[in-house]
Motif scaffolding. Structure first.
Motif, PDB file in Angstrom:
ATOM      1  N   GLY A 169      40.772  68.059  53.014  1.00 51.91           N
ATOM      2  CA  GLY A 169      39.964  66.888  53.321  1.00 51.91           C
ATOM      3  C   GLY A 169      38.467  67.143  53.293  1.00 51.91           C
ATOM      4  O   GLY A 169      37.674  66.210  53.101  1.00 51.91           O
ATOM      5  N   ARG A 170      38.066  68.392  53.458  1.00 52.86           N
ATOM      6  CA  ARG A 170      36.635  68.728  53.469  1.00 52.86           C
ATOM      7  C   ARG A 170      36.112  69.146  52.102  1.00 52.86           C
ATOM      8  O   ARG A 170      34.913  69.374  51.934  1.00 52.86           O
ATOM      9  CB  ARG A 170      36.370  69.848  54.480  1.00 52.86           C
ATOM     10  N   LEU A 171      37.003  69.264  51.127  1.00 54.94           N
ATOM     11  CA  LEU A 171      36.603  69.800  49.831  1.00 54.94           C
ATOM     12  C   LEU A 171      36.419  68.745  48.753  1.00 54.94           C
ATOM     13  O   LEU A 171      35.923  69.057  47.661  1.00 54.94           O
ATOM     14  CB  LEU A 171      37.647  70.821  49.358  1.00 54.94           C
ATOM     15  N   GLY A 172      36.794  67.505  49.026  1.00 48.39           N
ATOM     16  CA  GLY A 172      36.803  66.461  48.006  1.00 48.39           C
ATOM     17  C   GLY A 172      35.500  66.289  47.255  1.00 48.39           C
ATOM     18  O   GLY A 172      35.455  66.403  46.013  1.00 48.39           O
ATOM     19  N   PRO A 173      34.395  65.980  47.919  1.00 45.91           N
ATOM     20  CA  PRO A 173      33.142  65.750  47.195  1.00 45.91           C
ATOM     21  C   PRO A 173      32.697  66.958  46.373  1.00 45.91           C
ATOM     22  O   PRO A 173      32.176  66.811  45.266  1.00 45.91           O
ATOM     23  CB  PRO A 173      32.146  65.435  48.319  1.00 45.91           C
ATOM     24  N   THR A 174      32.916  68.158  46.881  1.00 42.22           N
ATOM     25  CA  THR A 174      32.523  69.369  46.160  1.00 42.22           C
ATOM     26  C   THR A 174      33.378  69.570  44.920  1.00 42.22           C
ATOM     27  O   THR A 174      32.911  70.115  43.905  1.00 42.22           O
ATOM     28  CB  THR A 174      32.632  70.600  47.080  1.00 42.22           C
ATOM     29  N   TRP A 175      34.624  69.120  44.966  1.00 45.31           N
ATOM     30  CA  TRP A 175      35.526  69.268  43.818  1.00 45.31           C
ATOM     31  C   TRP A 175      34.959  68.590  42.583  1.00 45.31           C
ATOM     32  O   TRP A 175      35.069  69.105  41.470  1.00 45.31           O
ATOM     33  CB  TRP A 175      36.892  68.699  44.179  1.00 45.31           C
ATOM     34  N   ARG A 176      34.327  67.453  42.735  1.00 45.50           N
ATOM     35  CA  ARG A 176      33.768  66.727  41.595  1.00 45.50           C
ATOM     36  C   ARG A 176      32.571  67.443  40.976  1.00 45.50           C
ATOM     37  O   ARG A 176      32.325  67.331  39.775  1.00 45.50           O
ATOM     38  CB  ARG A 176      33.318  65.330  42.020  1.00 45.50           C
ATOM     39  N   THR A 177      31.808  68.154  41.778  1.00 40.42           N
ATOM     40  CA  THR A 177      30.538  68.713  41.309  1.00 40.42           C
ATOM     41  C   THR A 177      30.560  70.229  41.122  1.00 40.42           C
ATOM     42  O   THR A 177      29.809  70.763  40.303  1.00 40.42           O
ATOM     43  CB  THR A 177      29.410  68.361  42.292  1.00 40.42           C
ATOM     44  N   ALA A 178      31.372  70.906  41.901  1.00 34.51           N
ATOM     45  CA  ALA A 178      31.411  72.372  41.842  1.00 34.51           C
ATOM     46  C   ALA A 178      32.848  72.862  41.952  1.00 34.51           C
ATOM     47  O   ALA A 178      33.221  73.528  42.920  1.00 34.51           O
ATOM     48  CB  ALA A 178      30.549  72.969  42.948  1.00 34.51           C
TER      49      ALA A 178
ATOM     50  N   LEU B 124      49.427  76.409  54.654  1.00 30.64           N
ATOM     51  CA  LEU B 124      48.970  75.590  55.773  1.00 30.64           C
ATOM     52  C   LEU B 124      47.451  75.550  55.852  1.00 30.64           C
ATOM     53  O   LEU B 124      46.851  74.485  56.096  1.00 30.64           O
ATOM     54  CB  LEU B 124      49.543  76.119  57.082  1.00 30.64           C
ATOM     55  N   ARG B 125      46.801  76.693  55.652  1.00 35.48           N
ATOM     56  CA  ARG B 125      45.336  76.715  55.682  1.00 35.48           C
ATOM     57  C   ARG B 125      44.749  75.850  54.570  1.00 35.48           C
ATOM     58  O   ARG B 125      43.787  75.108  54.787  1.00 35.48           O
ATOM     59  CB  ARG B 125      44.838  78.155  55.548  1.00 35.48           C
ATOM     60  N   VAL B 126      45.327  75.948  53.401  1.00 31.82           N
ATOM     61  CA  VAL B 126      44.861  75.139  52.276  1.00 31.82           C
ATOM     62  C   VAL B 126      45.007  73.654  52.587  1.00 31.82           C
ATOM     63  O   VAL B 126      44.089  72.856  52.366  1.00 31.82           O
ATOM     64  CB  VAL B 126      45.647  75.512  51.000  1.00 31.82           C
ATOM     65  N   SER B 127      46.157  73.276  53.100  1.00 30.84           N
ATOM     66  CA  SER B 127      46.421  71.882  53.424  1.00 30.84           C
ATOM     67  C   SER B 127      45.418  71.347  54.439  1.00 30.84           C
ATOM     68  O   SER B 127      44.925  70.223  54.315  1.00 30.84           O
ATOM     69  CB  SER B 127      47.846  71.736  53.956  1.00 30.84           C
TER      70      SER B 127
ATOM     71  N   LEU C  40      44.136  63.893  43.000  1.00 36.56           N
ATOM     72  CA  LEU C  40      44.710  62.572  43.270  1.00 36.56           C
ATOM     73  C   LEU C  40      43.937  61.847  44.365  1.00 36.56           C
ATOM     74  O   LEU C  40      43.746  60.625  44.303  1.00 36.56           O
ATOM     75  CB  LEU C  40      46.178  62.716  43.680  1.00 36.56           C
ATOM     76  N   VAL C  41      43.474  62.593  45.348  1.00 34.94           N
ATOM     77  CA  VAL C  41      42.724  62.001  46.464  1.00 34.94           C
ATOM     78  C   VAL C  41      41.308  61.651  46.039  1.00 34.94           C
ATOM     79  O   VAL C  41      40.855  60.513  46.181  1.00 34.94           O
ATOM     80  CB  VAL C  41      42.699  62.968  47.666  1.00 34.94           C
ATOM     81  N   GLU C  42      40.590  62.626  45.522  1.00 35.41           N
ATOM     82  CA  GLU C  42      39.164  62.460  45.263  1.00 35.41           C
ATOM     83  C   GLU C  42      38.882  61.511  44.096  1.00 35.41           C
ATOM     84  O   GLU C  42      37.865  60.830  44.079  1.00 35.41           O
ATOM     85  CB  GLU C  42      38.514  63.830  44.994  1.00 35.41           C
ATOM     86  N   PHE C  43      39.801  61.426  43.137  1.00 30.39           N
ATOM     87  CA  PHE C  43      39.583  60.557  41.992  1.00 30.39           C
ATOM     88  C   PHE C  43      40.276  59.205  42.138  1.00 30.39           C
ATOM     89  O   PHE C  43      40.359  58.443  41.191  1.00 30.39           O
ATOM     90  CB  PHE C  43      40.009  61.258  40.699  1.00 30.39           C
ATOM     91  N   GLY C  44      40.773  58.920  43.347  1.00 34.49           N
ATOM     92  CA  GLY C  44      41.081  57.548  43.693  1.00 34.49           C
ATOM     93  C   GLY C  44      42.507  57.066  43.620  1.00 34.49           C
ATOM     94  O   GLY C  44      42.774  55.933  44.028  1.00 34.49           O
ATOM     95  N   LEU C  45      43.454  57.864  43.152  1.00 33.27           N
ATOM     96  CA  LEU C  45      44.824  57.355  43.124  1.00 33.27           C
ATOM     97  C   LEU C  45      45.411  57.275  44.524  1.00 33.27           C
ATOM     98  O   LEU C  45      46.092  56.310  44.876  1.00 33.27           O
ATOM     99  CB  LEU C  45      45.713  58.239  42.246  1.00 33.27           C
ATOM    100  N   ASP C  46      45.144  58.287  45.340  1.00 38.14           N
ATOM    101  CA  ASP C  46      45.723  58.380  46.689  1.00 38.14           C
ATOM    102  C   ASP C  46      44.628  58.810  47.666  1.00 38.14           C
ATOM    103  O   ASP C  46      44.668  59.911  48.218  1.00 38.14           O
ATOM    104  CB  ASP C  46      46.876  59.388  46.667  1.00 38.14           C
ATOM    105  N   PRO C  47      43.644  57.966  47.912  1.00 39.45           N
ATOM    106  CA  PRO C  47      42.458  58.378  48.681  1.00 39.45           C
ATOM    107  C   PRO C  47      42.749  58.801  50.117  1.00 39.45           C
ATOM    108  O   PRO C  47      41.966  59.549  50.705  1.00 39.45           O
ATOM    109  CB  PRO C  47      41.550  57.152  48.638  1.00 39.45           C
ATOM    110  N   LYS C  48      43.863  58.354  50.686  1.00 39.69           N
ATOM    111  CA  LYS C  48      44.208  58.745  52.061  1.00 39.69           C
ATOM    112  C   LYS C  48      45.144  59.951  52.111  1.00 39.69           C
ATOM    113  O   LYS C  48      45.580  60.342  53.198  1.00 39.69           O
ATOM    114  CB  LYS C  48      44.853  57.563  52.788  1.00 39.69           C
ATOM    115  N   SER C  49      45.433  60.531  50.967  1.00 42.21           N
ATOM    116  CA  SER C  49      46.285  61.718  50.877  1.00 42.21           C
ATOM    117  C   SER C  49      47.623  61.515  51.589  1.00 42.21           C
ATOM    118  O   SER C  49      48.013  62.268  52.484  1.00 42.21           O
ATOM    119  CB  SER C  49      45.565  62.945  51.466  1.00 42.21           C
ATOM    120  N   LEU C  50      48.339  60.494  51.147  1.00 40.61           N
ATOM    121  CA  LEU C  50      49.611  60.146  51.769  1.00 40.61           C
ATOM    122  C   LEU C  50      50.818  60.700  51.020  1.00 40.61           C
ATOM    123  O   LEU C  50      51.825  61.064  51.637  1.00 40.61           O
ATOM    124  CB  LEU C  50      49.736  58.618  51.860  1.00 40.61           C
ATOM    125  N   ALA C  51      50.745  60.747  49.713  1.00 43.69           N
ATOM    126  CA  ALA C  51      51.895  61.156  48.898  1.00 43.69           C
ATOM    127  C   ALA C  51      52.087  62.661  48.946  1.00 43.69           C
ATOM    128  O   ALA C  51      51.171  63.425  48.625  1.00 43.69           O
ATOM    129  CB  ALA C  51      51.712  60.698  47.454  1.00 43.69           C
TER     130      ALA C  51
END
Length: 257
Positions: free
Chosen positions: A85-94, A78-81, A190-201
């Motif tokens: 939403g706050r980790l997306g941009p950092t995932w690409r760079t760090a 639950l904490r991870v979930s 899937l969210v940050e790289f554009g397949l599911d940007p709203k994190s619905l699936a």
């Protein structure tokens, strides 16, 4: 090999499976409910995903009991979930920073070594995958995974997400809660790289619904053969399709009121 993900993306059966998942996501995003209520759909999907991820770790709690569950595995999922939403941009760079954060959230109450790579030669094996790689090999492969996340590729997002998930699941880099971290990293990709940007699936639920095929496909990936890798990627596309089906059901329920 300058773009190993692109090679995987062209393996037999992968383009068709990826296209099917992409079409499923596109159909979902055209649903009328999402015009006004996509955040609520995302929240409900996240709850289902957390419950499924905990179940894959061996702690299966009914959905209605999840918010009040005290088991540390469920609480970690639950904490991870909630944090994704706050980790997306950092995932690409760090990505190392993000993985450490995910583990800190997922493994609280289960270990004192939060966010730290394991130094032990052994790791728990909840999926029956066999012996984990040693610490040195694990560090080297995590370095390779970081390169895949941070360097450009012509491969579809779903291929990257599948390899991220598989590597973390088989390496077990932390020694606790690695499955929760692996599935969260897949969804984040899937969210940050554009397949599911709203994190619905609810892709985690897709893996759960596929039953024994989850572990079996990871074992196939471990073989390192083209067929084994293809089996795993196609499994992940099926999980996305099932996750989309769950999100669509959420939309339909909300539309009915």
């Amino acid at each position: 090999m300058s773009d190993p993900l692109a090679v995987i993306a062209e393996m037999p059966g992968v383009p068709e499976a990826v296209a099917e998942a992409r079409e499923a996501v596109d159909r979902l995003y055209r649903h009328r409910v999402l015009r006004r209520k996509s955040p609520e759909v995302s929240a409900r999907s996240a709850l289902r995903g957390a419950r499924a991820s905990a179940a894959l770790e061996g702690v299966d709690v009914p959905l209605e009991a999840i918010p009040e569950a005290t088991d540390p595995v469920v609480q970690g999922a639950l904490r991870v979930s909630a944090e994704l939403g706050r980790l997306g941009p950092t995932w690409r760079t760090a990505p190392r920073q993000v993985l450490a954060r995910l583990h800190t959230l997922a493994a609280a109450g289960q270990t004192d070594d939060l966010g730290r790579p394991r130094t032990s030669a052994t790791a728990p094996d909840p999926l029956g995958l066999g012996e984990a790689p040693g610490p040195e090999e694990t560090v080297a492969r995590v370095d390779g995974l970081v390169d895949l996340v941070t360097k450009p590729s012509k491969a579809p997002t779903l291929v990257l997400a599948a390899i991220v998930h598989a590597e973390l699941a088989v390496l077990r880099p932390f020694g606790t809660a690695d499955g929760v971290v692996a599935r969260a990293a897949e969804r984040l990709t899937l969210v940050e790289f554009g397949l599911d940007p709203k994190s619905l699936a609810a892709v985690e639920l897709g893996h759960l619904e596929l039953g024994p095929a989850y572990a079996e496909s990871l074992k196939a990936y471990l073989s390192g053969t083209p067929d084994g890798v293809t089996t795993w990627v196609r499994h992940c596309t099926s999980a996305v399709v099932l996750g989309v089906r769950e999100a669509t059901a959420i939309c339909e329920a909300m539309q009915r009121g």
